[in-house]
Write a protein that holds these residues in place. Sequence first.
Motif, PDB file in Angstrom:
ATOM      1  N   THR A 178       0.812  -1.217   0.000  1.00 50.15           N
ATOM      2  CA  THR A 178       0.000   0.000   0.000  1.00 50.15           C
ATOM      3  C   THR A 178       0.843   1.263   0.000  1.00 50.15           C
ATOM      4  N   ALA A 179       2.145   1.114   0.145  1.00 51.46           N
ATOM      5  CA  ALA A 179       3.032   2.290   0.147  1.00 51.46           C
ATOM      6  C   ALA A 179       3.419   2.627  -1.293  1.00 51.46           C
ATOM      7  N   GLY A 180       2.618   3.435  -1.958  1.00 48.85           N
ATOM      8  CA  GLY A 180       2.911   3.833  -3.333  1.00 48.85           C
ATOM      9  C   GLY A 180       2.334   2.836  -4.328  1.00 48.85           C
ATOM     10  N   ASP A 181       2.761   2.953  -5.587  1.00 52.69           N
ATOM     11  CA  ASP A 181       2.272   2.108  -6.665  1.00 52.69           C
ATOM     12  C   ASP A 181       2.885   0.713  -6.539  1.00 52.69           C
ATOM     13  N   SER A 182       2.036  -0.295  -6.353  1.00 56.46           N
ATOM     14  CA  SER A 182       2.540  -1.663  -6.165  1.00 56.46           C
ATOM     15  C   SER A 182       2.152  -2.587  -7.314  1.00 56.46           C
ATOM     16  N   SER A 183       1.569  -2.030  -8.373  1.00 57.58           N
ATOM     17  CA  SER A 183       1.023  -2.870  -9.439  1.00 57.58           C
ATOM     18  C   SER A 183       2.085  -3.666 -10.180  1.00 57.58           C
ATOM     19  N   ASN A 184       3.288  -3.133 -10.277  1.00 58.03           N
ATOM     20  CA  ASN A 184       4.329  -3.814 -11.057  1.00 58.03           C
ATOM     21  C   ASN A 184       5.492  -4.302 -10.201  1.00 58.03           C
ATOM     22  N   LEU A 185       5.261  -4.470  -8.927  1.00 60.84           N
ATOM     23  CA  LEU A 185       6.345  -4.899  -8.046  1.00 60.84           C
ATOM     24  C   LEU A 185       6.637  -6.383  -8.223  1.00 60.84           C
ATOM     25  N   SER A 186       7.915  -6.714  -8.315  1.00 60.58           N
ATOM     26  CA  SER A 186       8.317  -8.120  -8.335  1.00 60.58           C
ATOM     27  C   SER A 186       8.333  -8.661  -6.918  1.00 60.58           C
ATOM     28  N   ALA A 187       8.509  -9.970  -6.785  1.00 60.62           N
ATOM     29  CA  ALA A 187       8.584 -10.577  -5.450  1.00 60.62           C
ATOM     30  C   ALA A 187       9.744  -9.981  -4.660  1.00 60.62           C
ATOM     31  N   LEU A 188      10.872  -9.722  -5.328  1.00 62.57           N
ATOM     32  CA  LEU A 188      12.030  -9.140  -4.644  1.00 62.57           C
ATOM     33  C   LEU A 188      11.741  -7.709  -4.190  1.00 62.57           C
ATOM     34  N   ASP A 189      11.005  -6.958  -5.023  1.00 62.94           N
ATOM     35  CA  ASP A 189      10.630  -5.593  -4.631  1.00 62.94           C
ATOM     36  C   ASP A 189       9.740  -5.614  -3.387  1.00 62.94           C
ATOM     37  N   ILE A 190       8.778  -6.530  -3.390  1.00 63.43           N
ATOM     38  CA  ILE A 190       7.866  -6.646  -2.247  1.00 63.43           C
ATOM     39  C   ILE A 190       8.650  -7.012  -0.997  1.00 63.43           C
ATOM     40  N   ARG A 191       9.573  -7.957  -1.143  1.00 63.61           N
ATOM     41  CA  ARG A 191      10.357  -8.404   0.011  1.00 63.61           C
ATOM     42  C   ARG A 191      11.218  -7.261   0.558  1.00 63.61           C
ATOM     43  N   LYS A 192      11.767  -6.470  -0.338  1.00 71.02           N
ATOM     44  CA  LYS A 192      12.607  -5.347   0.097  1.00 71.02           C
ATOM     45  C   LYS A 192      11.780  -4.338   0.900  1.00 71.02           C
ATOM     46  N   LYS A 193      10.611  -3.987   0.372  1.00 70.71           N
ATOM     47  CA  LYS A 193       9.753  -3.022   1.058  1.00 70.71           C
ATOM     48  C   LYS A 193       9.248  -3.586   2.388  1.00 70.71           C
ATOM     49  N   ALA A 194       8.875  -4.863   2.383  1.00 71.24           N
ATOM     50  CA  ALA A 194       8.352  -5.472   3.601  1.00 71.24           C
ATOM     51  C   ALA A 194       9.420  -5.527   4.692  1.00 71.24           C
ATOM     52  N   LYS A 195      10.638  -5.856   4.303  1.00 71.77           N
ATOM     53  CA  LYS A 195      11.710  -5.927   5.307  1.00 71.77           C
ATOM     54  C   LYS A 195      12.009  -4.541   5.877  1.00 71.77           C
ATOM     55  N   GLU A 196      12.015  -3.543   5.023  1.00 70.24           N
ATOM     56  CA  GLU A 196      12.262  -2.180   5.505  1.00 70.24           C
ATOM     57  C   GLU A 196      11.189  -1.769   6.510  1.00 70.24           C
ATOM     58  N   PHE A 197       9.940  -2.107   6.203  1.00 63.60           N
ATOM     59  CA  PHE A 197       8.850  -1.770   7.125  1.00 63.60           C
ATOM     60  C   PHE A 197       9.035  -2.504   8.459  1.00 63.60           C
ATOM     61  N   ALA A 198       9.341  -3.808   8.387  1.00 64.89           N
ATOM     62  CA  ALA A 198       9.506  -4.595   9.609  1.00 64.89           C
ATOM     63  C   ALA A 198      10.678  -4.076  10.435  1.00 64.89           C
ATOM     64  N   GLU A 199      11.769  -3.731   9.786  1.00 69.78           N
ATOM     65  CA  GLU A 199      12.938  -3.225  10.519  1.00 69.78           C
ATOM     66  C   GLU A 199      12.617  -1.913  11.231  1.00 69.78           C
ATOM     67  N   ARG A 200      11.882  -1.039  10.558  1.00 71.70           N
ATOM     68  CA  ARG A 200      11.487   0.231  11.203  1.00 71.70           C
ATOM     69  C   ARG A 200      10.611  -0.033  12.424  1.00 71.70           C
ATOM     70  N   THR A 201       9.661  -0.938  12.265  1.00 70.28           N
ATOM     71  CA  THR A 201       8.746  -1.232  13.365  1.00 70.28           C
ATOM     72  C   THR A 201       9.495  -1.847  14.548  1.00 70.28           C
ATOM     73  N   VAL A 202      10.408  -2.780  14.259  1.00 71.99           N
ATOM     74  CA  VAL A 202      11.189  -3.405  15.328  1.00 71.99           C
ATOM     75  C   VAL A 202      11.978  -2.343  16.095  1.00 71.99           C
ATOM     76  N   ALA A 203      12.627  -1.434  15.357  1.00 73.06           N
ATOM     77  CA  ALA A 203      13.421  -0.386  16.006  1.00 73.06           C
ATOM     78  C   ALA A 203      12.550   0.494  16.894  1.00 73.06           C
ATOM     79  N   GLU A 204      11.361   0.857  16.388  1.00 73.61           N
ATOM     80  CA  GLU A 204      10.452   1.709  17.165  1.00 73.61           C
ATOM     81  C   GLU A 204       9.929   0.976  18.406  1.00 73.61           C
ATOM     82  N   GLN A 205       9.558  -0.297  18.236  1.00 72.17           N
ATOM     83  CA  GLN A 205       9.047  -1.052  19.378  1.00 72.17           C
ATOM     84  C   GLN A 205      10.142  -1.298  20.412  1.00 72.17           C
ATOM     85  N   LYS A 206      11.361  -1.528  19.946  1.00 64.70           N
ATOM     86  CA  LYS A 206      12.458  -1.785  20.876  1.00 64.70           C
ATOM     87  C   LYS A 206      12.704  -0.572  21.776  1.00 64.70           C
TER      88      LYS A 206
END
Length: 607
Positions: free
Chosen positions: A140-168
């Motif tokens: 949902t972060a921007g245009d996702s219509s043409n994202l490859s699996a690797l693109d999705i994984r990159k964005k998802a990991k960045e989101f998870a890392e930010r959340t982990v840092a904030e929760q920590k």
Amino acid sequence: MFELLVVSKICEKCAYPAKLFFSTRASARDLKKYSHTIFLPKTKFPQRIHPGKRALLDDEIIKNNRFDELYNNQRLANKNGEFVLHDGPPYANGVPHMGHAINKVLKDIINRWHLLDGRKVHYVPGWDCHGLPIELKALTAGDSSNLSALDIRKKAKEFAERTVAEQKIVFRSWGVMADWDNPGGCYHTFDRPYVANQLEQFYQLYRKGLVYRKLKPVYWSPAARTALAESELEYNPKHKSTAVTLRLKIQNPPDDWGSDGNIYALIWTTTPWTLPANQAVAYNPDVGYSLVRGGRGDRYVVATALISSLAGLDGCVEPVLHFKGDRLKTLKYRHPLSGTSHSFFPGSHVTSDAGTGLVHTAPAHGHDDFLVGIDHDLPLDCIVDEEGAYTSKAGPGLKGLKVLREGNRKILELVRDDIIHKEEIVHSYPYDWRSKQPVIIRSSLQWFIDTESIKESAIESLKKVKILPTRNVEILMQQIEQRPYWCISRQRAWGVPIPVLYKDEEPILDRDLIEYYKGLVTSEGPDFWWKLSAGELIPEKLRSSMPTNLRKGEDILDIWLDSGLSWSSVLPGKTADIYLEGVDQFTGWFQSSLLTSIALQGKPPFR
């Protein structure tokens, strides 16, 4: 006028406070002249701390009391044995709330109690970092219509890392005792060692014959386009369905049933969209059935016990003949859509408690239906795609229609001449707990853990585990007892890959391959499965002996397997004294941890 008691001085004669009386009509300025006469405690502490200063004060307390050093210091100093509290990983999604606070503080109280008792505490906080909610946040972060699996994984990991840092940051501000600064002091399900261990444990399950791939009906979320486990469902008690009582013309009625008018079997279904997949009608051979005369001269076959409940349908009030279900085994009926001929088969799931006592059977779209299909070699073709729309196998004019919306309405229109009753019912129906949308049952090739072969050991092992609240023990045992299998494959990108190559649909996996994959995780990271081709996923020494035209699987592992295997990564050689989470985890982490531990090491991961 009201009396206000103000302590101004103590009466010397009686030692009771003197009373001052004044009218409520007194001005605010008049009242202030008495404030200095009220005796209250004096303190230099501010009565209220500005929210902006709260974090600074917390940091000061943590620093001055050296909280960050406490965990490692007690590991070195305490000698009275070890106490192990294994941290169930919170999901790396969202801001910490009161639920997180209760969870972490309760654990910290327990850990500090054992620390004060001289024990060495083992506590490694973790995060559950994969799964659909995080993937959807990335999409949902921007245009996702043409994202490859690797693109999705990159964005998802960045989101998870930010959340982990904030929760920590928040968890540390609560003073929770842990080794927060050391990279190995916390665990994350996307860590390279964690993923490599998970691939190893998957292989161990595969080697033991406890994990397999098979075509089975599974709960499917059209909204998320993936299979779901039962633990990922929530039931909406206010779901509305169109239920129909439908007649199916019997083509070869017995001679003693007479020849006056047509004879139909009556079925009742809340999922008319499954009618194109109908392959049989199931009956119970031990149930009594009757031939009942209808208002239009037709006759209907129904369970005898249900005649009264069907009395208002087409005038079904006059029983003509009674017989046992066995009389149905040689009969054929005409399919209401295709016109093809199908049979009646016995089914142990059929009862005479509701409906008509005859069950419409679509093997690709029902769990009991599937078993009937397997027993009688019926076609298991799925007529619905991943988005919940009919495929071309459903029949003319149906392809592309969503089965829970316009597809269902179209079927009702096509069979309207055979509907003898239609009603809207409100009932409990399974929903995808993430998307909050209804699910369907859909057969597909998925990976499963054979819980049937380990559930007895799992239930027996719980008798030695102390579980609070005690009322949940029976609930947990019952859930395990009723669980026929565990679907562990998901059709998404953000997760741990199922490390299997295929020759056509035959899985290819062995020890050499799994060791090679574990090395690739270490050197390339978990994205290796999406970066490399199928040929590159075979070590050079094996390439000449491998079949040609291999393809790599595209499924990921269920995130309940991610977190359920945390004991094998965080507690090697140890058994946790305590697992502590909310009672909702009796269907989640407690259960997935128990089942994987029983399967892999023959004992529970917790005491």
